[in-house]
Design an enzyme around this catalytic site. Structure first.
Site, mmCIF file in Angstrom:
data_model
loop_
_atom_site.group_PDB
_atom_site.id
_atom_site.type_symbol
_atom_site.label_atom_id
_atom_site.label_comp_id
_atom_site.label_asym_id
_atom_site.label_seq_id
_atom_site.Cartn_x
_atom_site.Cartn_y
_atom_site.Cartn_z
ATOM 1 N N GLY A 156 61.524 88.015 87.941
ATOM 2 C CA GLY A 156 63.110 87.277 88.120
ATOM 3 C C GLY A 156 63.823 85.804 87.952
ATOM 4 N N GLY A 182 55.252 83.618 82.513
ATOM 5 C CA GLY A 182 56.762 83.675 82.761
ATOM 6 C C GLY A 182 57.232 81.880 83.389
ATOM 7 N N ILE A 210 46.016 88.207 85.677
ATOM 8 C CA ILE A 210 44.953 89.209 84.924
ATOM 9 C C ILE A 210 44.963 89.268 83.600
ATOM 10 C CG2 ILE A 210 44.992 89.613 87.603
ATOM 11 C CD1 ILE A 210 45.937 92.546 86.097
ATOM 12 N N ASP A 211 45.952 89.345 83.051
ATOM 13 C CA ASP A 211 45.523 89.882 81.791
ATOM 14 C C ASP A 211 45.419 89.058 80.824
ATOM 15 O OD1 ASP A 211 48.615 91.214 81.087
ATOM 16 O OD2 ASP A 211 47.282 91.971 82.854
ATOM 17 N N MET A 254 44.938 98.118 83.767
ATOM 18 C CA MET A 254 46.423 96.782 83.068
ATOM 19 C C MET A 254 45.472 96.278 82.282
ATOM 20 S SD MET A 254 47.800 95.307 86.839
ATOM 21 C CE MET A 254 48.963 96.540 87.583
ATOM 22 N N GLY A 255 46.846 95.325 81.553
ATOM 23 C CA GLY A 255 46.705 94.960 80.131
ATOM 24 C C GLY A 255 48.099 94.572 78.909
ATOM 25 N N ALA A 365 44.933 97.695 91.848
ATOM 26 C CA ALA A 365 43.592 98.083 93.154
ATOM 27 C C ALA A 365 42.879 96.849 92.288
ATOM 28 C CB ALA A 365 42.291 99.197 92.910
ATOM 29 N N ARG A 367 44.163 94.001 91.304
ATOM 30 C CA ARG A 367 44.173 92.421 90.879
ATOM 31 C C ARG A 367 45.310 92.457 92.387
ATOM 32 N NH1 ARG A 367 50.697 92.846 88.330
ATOM 33 N NH2 ARG A 367 51.526 93.024 91.183
HETATM 34 N N1 ADP Z 1 61.428 82.870 80.053
HETATM 35 C C1 ADP Z 1 61.952 81.836 81.044
HETATM 36 N N2 ADP Z 1 62.211 80.883 81.694
HETATM 37 C C2 ADP Z 1 62.412 80.579 82.470
HETATM 38 N N3 ADP Z 1 61.970 80.661 84.539
HETATM 39 C C3 ADP Z 1 61.291 81.577 83.117
HETATM 40 C C4 ADP Z 1 60.980 82.512 82.408
HETATM 41 N N4 ADP Z 1 60.600 84.075 82.261
HETATM 42 C C5 ADP Z 1 60.222 84.245 83.658
HETATM 43 N N5 ADP Z 1 60.564 82.746 84.355
HETATM 44 C C6 ADP Z 1 60.442 82.553 86.082
HETATM 45 O O1 ADP Z 1 59.168 82.643 86.284
HETATM 46 C C7 ADP Z 1 58.739 84.115 87.279
HETATM 47 C C8 ADP Z 1 57.781 84.867 86.907
HETATM 48 O O2 ADP Z 1 57.736 84.777 85.998
HETATM 49 P P1 ADP Z 1 56.896 86.832 85.196
HETATM 50 O O3 ADP Z 1 56.793 86.900 84.072
HETATM 51 O O4 ADP Z 1 57.501 87.345 85.742
HETATM 52 O O5 ADP Z 1 55.583 86.116 85.443
HETATM 53 P P2 ADP Z 1 54.354 85.383 85.324
HETATM 54 O O6 ADP Z 1 54.375 83.753 85.504
HETATM 55 O O7 ADP Z 1 52.684 86.195 86.239
HETATM 56 O O8 ADP Z 1 54.170 86.238 83.868
HETATM 57 C C9 ADP Z 1 59.948 84.966 86.810
HETATM 58 O O9 ADP Z 1 59.990 85.230 88.401
HETATM 59 C C10 ADP Z 1 60.977 84.029 86.681
HETATM 60 O O10 ADP Z 1 61.960 83.007 87.794
HETATM 61 O O1 FBP Z 2 54.462 95.736 88.114
HETATM 62 P P1 FBP Z 2 54.468 94.296 88.718
HETATM 63 O O2 FBP Z 2 53.369 93.950 89.646
HETATM 64 O O3 FBP Z 2 55.163 93.908 88.058
HETATM 65 O O4 FBP Z 2 53.583 94.008 87.005
HETATM 66 C C1 FBP Z 2 52.426 94.862 86.201
HETATM 67 C C2 FBP Z 2 51.780 93.832 84.875
HETATM 68 O O5 FBP Z 2 51.892 92.593 85.702
HETATM 69 C C3 FBP Z 2 50.710 92.355 85.199
HETATM 70 O O6 FBP Z 2 49.400 92.884 86.379
HETATM 71 C C4 FBP Z 2 50.214 90.572 84.670
HETATM 72 O O7 FBP Z 2 51.421 90.277 84.320
HETATM 73 P P2 FBP Z 2 51.544 88.922 84.583
HETATM 74 O O8 FBP Z 2 50.318 88.228 85.266
HETATM 75 O O9 FBP Z 2 51.942 88.334 83.639
HETATM 76 O O10 FBP Z 2 52.425 88.733 86.597
HETATM 77 C C5 FBP Z 2 50.369 93.122 83.761
HETATM 78 O O11 FBP Z 2 48.785 93.424 83.952
HETATM 79 C C6 FBP Z 2 51.410 93.963 84.475
HETATM 80 O O12 FBP Z 2 52.167 95.267 83.284
HETATM 81 MG MG MG Z 3 52.749 86.983 82.519
#
Ligand code: ADP
Ligand code: FBP
Ligand code: MG
Length: 442
Positions: A156, A182, A210-211, A254-255, A365, A367
């Protein structure tokens, strides 16, 4: 777009004038295959063809800054206050990175004020009321034995201005962000806000997912542990499929957009007959479709194992009820595993053939486990590199391994695209060779 020198240049907070307490550590010798001098660069290109295509003199070839302790640093360690946050989905090794950061900061730089922010970026936002925890060598002792993250995580988007307000109010000088694509977008927003306010706060990322979908690093930490865990499910599916007539072992891993887990787990187990990934579309029906190919292989061999990444075949599921997006805006996926499970059963029934489906979905399981020894080593080396970079005033960058050498990667580059399996690359060629599946179905 092939990155050039400007793309590999790391932002700094200013000149480093303070003698590092680790001044004795950097080697005095030349760059070797085992060490890169701090004033040298790790070439981006690693084939003759790629170098020739640049048409540049050797001294102008683009290269990454190497990681490692600098002789001069930017921050005064005894006055430095550090924040650590973990964001996004879980990944094996998160606690290893936290522990590595705390030990390196405390033991070698003498940085004693280290704060953990709870539940991802929510930890900086007052409305969530998350506590801030002091991190010490004692409080992180042994945490690497456990999966997950002692700090908690979240998804979020949060307001970068409010995050930087929090950093300012707490006089934080360095922020380490452990997260995926993100999180790194969020980290760059924070670093840019810091720059706009003319503050001197280093923002350094340790990329995780993990992806393995983060580019310009060889592999994310945790990826090896995750695919090793997924391999157990493929082995189970193979045992089950061998035990019954016309057994089909179907494993759903996952992926989201990148099929690395499916590829590596299938290659590791070497018992998979089919690997389906988001990057390679396939036809289901027709005499050259996946279902007919699978049926003929089961008729011939009496069994088959199928590994499907959760992001594969989403085009078959594009019905009206879009499952929407998660809190971070990541597209939610429809369950290709269940879809294939039923389509395979229907296909065999239509052809009057017995088929015994053995379906395994390891889901979280793979991750939520602690890092394996390989990833534990990767994590602690990334943590050391991240501390050296931040103390030397680097910012808006992540640490990673590139062609086997640890380097500084600008966040702008790390979020510039998604790392995916190249359908024309050698990894996918190995999968085709190991499974015997055709390059295309249909
Ligand atoms: N486009 C973005 N701009 C700014 N912050 C972001 C954006 N996308 C995600 N984030 C922040 O990064 C955090 C993690 O992003 P997320 O996509 O859920 O997982 P990951 O970083 O593992 O890919 C989110 O809680 C959010 O606060
Ligand atoms: O169910 P969740 O915790 O929102 O995330 C599931 C997703 O997170 C992942 O494990 C990894 O995603 P991020 O590393 O981008 O957070 C993906 O493989 C999977 O699709
Ligand atoms: Mg991500």
């Amino acid at each position: 777009m092939t990155p050039g020198t400007a793309d590999l240049t790391v932002r700094t907070l200013g000149e480093c004038r303070i003698d590092s307490p680790l001044v004795a550590l950097p080697a005095d010798g030349p760059t070797t295959e085992h060490y890169v001098r701090e004033d040298d660069r790790v070439l981006f290109d690693d084939t003759l063809q790629m170098v020739a295509a640049r048409g540049l003199d050797s001294g102008e070839l683009p290269g990454f800054e190497p990681t490692g302790p600098r002789r001069k640093i930017f921050f005064q360690p005894s006055k430095t206050r550090v924040g650590i946050v973990t964001c996004g989905g879980l990944c094996p090794g998160l606690n290893d990175v936290i522990r590595g950061l705390v030990r390196e900061l405390n033991d070698h730089y003498g940085v004693k004020k280290i704060y953990g922010f709870r539940n991802g970026y929510q930890g900086f936002i007052s409305k969530y009321g998350r506590e801030v925890v002091e991190l010490t060598p004692q409080s992180v002792s042994g945490i690497n034995e456990y999966g997950g993250t002692i700090l908690g995580t979240s998804r979020g988007e949060q307001d970068a201005d409010e995050i930087v307000d929090c950093l300012e109010h707490m006089s934080i000088n360095v922020l380490f962000v452990i997260g995926g694509d993100g999180s790194m977008r969020g980290a760059l927003r924070i670093a840019d806000t810091v720059q706009e306010r003319n503050l001197k706060i280093a923002v350094v990322g340790v990329p995780k997912t993990i992806d393995n979908d983060i580019p310009y690093i060889d592999q994310s930490f945790g990826f090896q542990t995750a695919f090793a865990k997924a391999t157990e499910s493929i082995r189970g599916a193979s045992v089950e499929a061998r035990a019954v007539p016309n057994g089909v072992g179907l494993v759903h891993v996952m992926g989201r957009h990148s099929g690395f887990i499916a590829c590596y787990a299938a290659l590791a187990n070497n018992d998979a007959d089919y690997v389906l990934i988001p990057e390679v579309p396939f036809e289901l029906d027709g005499e050259n479709g996946f279902l007919a190919h699978l049926r003929r292989r089961v008729e011939r061999r009496g069994r088959a194992v199928v590994v499907a990444a959760e992001g594969a075949g989403q085009e078959f599921l594009a019905d009206a009820t879009h499952p929407g997006h998660d809190a971070s805006g990541n597209r939610r996926l429809r369950d290709i595993g269940q879809f294939l499970r039923h389509r395979i059963a229907d296909h065999f029934a239509e052809h009057g053939l017995e088929m015994n489906m053995k379906y395994i979905d390891p889901s979280y399981a793979i991750r939520s486990v602690p890092a394996n020894p390989y990833d534990s080593v990767h994590c602690i080396r990334l943590a050391h590199a991240a501390v050296h970079a931040a103390m030397a005033g680097r910012t808006a960058m992540v640490v990673g391994r590139w062609r086997g050498r640890f380097v500084h990667v600008p966040i702008s580059l790390a979020i510039s695209k998604r790392n995916q399996v190249d359908p024309h690359g050698d990894l996918w060629m190995s999968v085709l060779e190991a499974t015997g599946q055709p390059r295309t179905f249909g």
